[in-house]
Design a protein around this motif. Structure first.
Motif, mmCIF file in Angstrom:
data_model
loop_
_atom_site.group_PDB
_atom_site.id
_atom_site.type_symbol
_atom_site.label_atom_id
_atom_site.label_comp_id
_atom_site.label_asym_id
_atom_site.label_seq_id
_atom_site.Cartn_x
_atom_site.Cartn_y
_atom_site.Cartn_z
ATOM 1 N N THR A 22 119.911 -57.139 58.375
ATOM 2 C CA THR A 22 120.773 -56.204 57.641
ATOM 3 C C THR A 22 121.230 -55.091 58.567
ATOM 4 N N ARG A 23 120.317 -54.584 59.386
ATOM 5 C CA ARG A 23 120.635 -53.499 60.320
ATOM 6 C C ARG A 23 121.696 -53.936 61.330
ATOM 7 N N VAL A 24 121.550 -55.149 61.860
ATOM 8 C CA VAL A 24 122.522 -55.651 62.828
ATOM 9 C C VAL A 24 123.909 -55.736 62.195
ATOM 10 N N ALA A 25 123.982 -56.302 60.997
ATOM 11 C CA ALA A 25 125.269 -56.420 60.297
ATOM 12 C C ALA A 25 125.828 -55.046 59.956
ATOM 13 N N ALA A 26 124.950 -54.117 59.571
ATOM 14 C CA ALA A 26 125.387 -52.775 59.198
ATOM 15 C C ALA A 26 125.938 -52.010 60.400
ATOM 16 N N TYR A 27 125.309 -52.171 61.555
ATOM 17 C CA TYR A 27 125.810 -51.508 62.758
ATOM 18 C C TYR A 27 127.154 -52.099 63.189
ATOM 19 N N LYS A 28 127.325 -53.372 62.992
ATOM 20 C CA LYS A 28 128.615 -53.993 63.298
ATOM 21 C C LYS A 28 129.699 -53.389 62.413
ATOM 22 N N TRP A 29 129.384 -53.231 61.134
ATOM 23 C CA TRP A 29 130.319 -52.606 60.196
ATOM 24 C C TRP A 29 130.553 -51.137 60.553
ATOM 25 N N TYR A 30 129.497 -50.441 60.923
ATOM 26 C CA TYR A 30 129.593 -49.013 61.278
ATOM 27 C C TYR A 30 130.487 -48.834 62.501
ATOM 28 N N GLN A 31 130.381 -49.724 63.471
ATOM 29 C CA GLN A 31 131.229 -49.645 64.659
ATOM 30 C C GLN A 31 132.697 -49.830 64.281
ATOM 31 N N TYR A 32 132.938 -50.670 63.283
ATOM 32 C CA TYR A 32 134.310 -50.854 62.800
ATOM 33 C C TYR A 32 134.850 -49.535 62.250
ATOM 34 N N CYS A 33 134.030 -48.815 61.485
ATOM 35 C CA CYS A 33 134.442 -47.512 60.944
ATOM 36 C C CYS A 33 134.787 -46.547 62.074
ATOM 37 N N ILE A 34 133.969 -46.562 63.134
ATOM 38 C CA ILE A 34 134.214 -45.693 64.282
ATOM 39 C C ILE A 34 135.516 -46.084 64.975
ATOM 40 N N ASP A 35 135.702 -47.375 65.192
ATOM 41 C CA ASP A 35 136.913 -47.856 65.866
ATOM 42 C C ASP A 35 138.165 -47.502 65.077
ATOM 43 N N LYS A 36 138.045 -47.540 63.752
ATOM 44 C CA LYS A 36 139.184 -47.221 62.889
ATOM 45 C C LYS A 36 139.310 -45.716 62.621
ATOM 46 N N LYS A 37 138.348 -44.948 63.141
ATOM 47 C CA LYS A 37 138.323 -43.486 62.971
ATOM 48 C C LYS A 37 138.224 -43.076 61.506
ATOM 49 N N TYR A 38 137.386 -43.788 60.764
ATOM 50 C CA TYR A 38 137.107 -43.438 59.373
ATOM 51 C C TYR A 38 135.804 -42.649 59.323
ATOM 52 N N GLN A 39 135.869 -41.454 58.796
ATOM 53 C CA GLN A 39 134.670 -40.637 58.651
ATOM 54 C C GLN A 39 133.870 -41.126 57.435
ATOM 55 N N VAL A 40 132.613 -41.487 57.664
ATOM 56 C CA VAL A 40 131.754 -41.928 56.570
ATOM 57 C C VAL A 40 130.401 -41.229 56.662
ATOM 58 N N LEU A 41 129.762 -41.128 55.526
ATOM 59 C CA LEU A 41 128.390 -40.639 55.445
ATOM 60 C C LEU A 41 127.545 -41.743 54.817
ATOM 61 N N ILE A 42 126.597 -42.273 55.574
ATOM 62 C CA ILE A 42 125.644 -43.242 55.035
ATOM 63 C C ILE A 42 124.453 -42.422 54.554
ATOM 64 N N TYR A 43 124.422 -42.170 53.255
ATOM 65 C CA TYR A 43 123.457 -41.195 52.753
ATOM 66 C C TYR A 43 122.149 -41.804 52.267
ATOM 67 N N GLU A 44 122.105 -43.145 52.135
ATOM 68 C CA GLU A 44 120.830 -43.743 51.724
ATOM 69 C C GLU A 44 120.787 -45.218 52.105
ATOM 70 N N THR A 45 119.623 -45.645 52.561
ATOM 71 C CA THR A 45 119.409 -47.065 52.876
ATOM 72 C C THR A 45 118.100 -47.509 52.216
ATOM 73 N N LEU A 46 117.013 -47.499 52.982
ATOM 74 C CA LEU A 46 115.717 -47.911 52.438
ATOM 75 C C LEU A 46 115.241 -46.888 51.410
ATOM 76 N N ARG A 47 114.765 -47.384 50.279
ATOM 77 C CA ARG A 47 114.359 -46.512 49.169
ATOM 78 C C ARG A 47 112.968 -46.910 48.693
ATOM 79 N N ASP A 48 112.132 -45.912 48.374
ATOM 80 C CA ASP A 48 110.790 -46.237 47.887
ATOM 81 C C ASP A 48 110.822 -46.510 46.378
ATOM 82 N N LYS A 49 109.746 -47.093 45.885
ATOM 83 C CA LYS A 49 109.685 -47.532 44.492
ATOM 84 C C LYS A 49 109.769 -46.364 43.516
ATOM 85 N N ALA A 50 109.131 -45.236 43.851
ATOM 86 C CA ALA A 50 109.146 -44.066 42.965
ATOM 87 C C ALA A 50 110.568 -43.542 42.780
#
Length: 240
Positions: A22-50
């Motif tokens: 998932t991380r590898v695919a996500a970084y590939k996607w993130y690089q696309y955002c950078i290349d396209k100069k789209y500002q994004v905030l990835i505010y959450e990924t792994l989440r605990d049960k609580a």
């Protein structure tokens, strides 16, 4: 001016929490955002049960089987040049190339989870959500991607994939070129409609070889054509 992702540090910290593939695919996607100069905030990924239980109770999530719990999902939002989050569904819809690229990388987009097909009412939409289903829920690994006995970094993986993709593109071009030419080697007999001319060219010495190398259906190179033209010229033109 060089593009700089406003929340790059936070984004990478969250991306690094994801499961391996998932991380590898996500970084590939993130690089696309950078290349396209789209500002994004990835505010959450792994989440605990609580936290997931809290979200379910508050109605922010519909299930305790969230892909966030197994490190196979991320939530992101587009931001303006001042870092302000753009939560409207329109912010996603007007940048569908980012969503489509995420899908190309293997992600499912929560914005497709609309109950009536009309994204404008935002009913049951989860447009910030991307999940990587991999081979199934909870099937991705943590800390298992390795290369030559050492951990393969995401940057190394991206470089390798870039080289592989370039080679695949070159191979596709070569296959296309070959497909538009006659067979390089063939055991097929000369076609009946060409047999008289073929036999004449052999008798005149324009085409030379034996039964195993004449190859009547083979591709004709320019140098071969030049040789055959010269043979004809030497025999039928130069001596007149």
């Amino acid at each position: 001016m060089t593009f700089a992702m406003i929340y790059d540090k936070r984004n990478r910290e969250n991306l690094n929490k994801l499961a391996d593939h998932t991380r590898v695919a996500a970084y590939k996607w993130y690089q696309y955002c950078i290349d396209k100069k789209y500002q994004v905030l990835i505010y959450e990924t792994l989440r605990d049960k609580a936290t997931q239980q809290k979200y379910v109770q508050e109605g922010k999530s519909q299930t305790m089987r969230s892909y966030h719990l197994v490190g196979q999902a991320l939530d992101f939002v587009f931001v303006d040049n001042n870092g302000k989050a753009l939560w409207s569904i329109n912010a996603y819809v007007t940048k569908m190339d980012v969503i489509n690229y995420a899908k190309k990388c293997g992600f499912t987009w929560g914005g497709d989870w609309d109950n009536d097909g009309d994204w404008r009412d935002e009913t049951f939409l989860d447009s910030p959500h991307l999940q990587y289903e991999y081979t199934g829920y909870g099937k991705d690994t943590f800390g298992k991607i390795k290369g030559n006995g050492d951990v393969l970094t995401v940057d190394q993986f991206n470089i390798l994939m870039s080289k592989i993709n370039a080679q695949n593109e070159e191979l596709a071009k070569l296959k296309k070129q070959v497909a538009t030419k006659a067979d390089v080697e063939s055991d097929a007999e000369v076609h009946e409609s060409h047999k008289v001319a073929w036999d004449w060219a052999i008798d005149e010495g324009i085409i030379k070889g034996n039964g195993t190398t004449l190859n009547p259906n083979g591709a004709l190179t320019r140098q071969q054509m030049a040789t055959m033209l010269k043979r004809y010229h030497d025999k039928h033109v130069a001596n007149k």
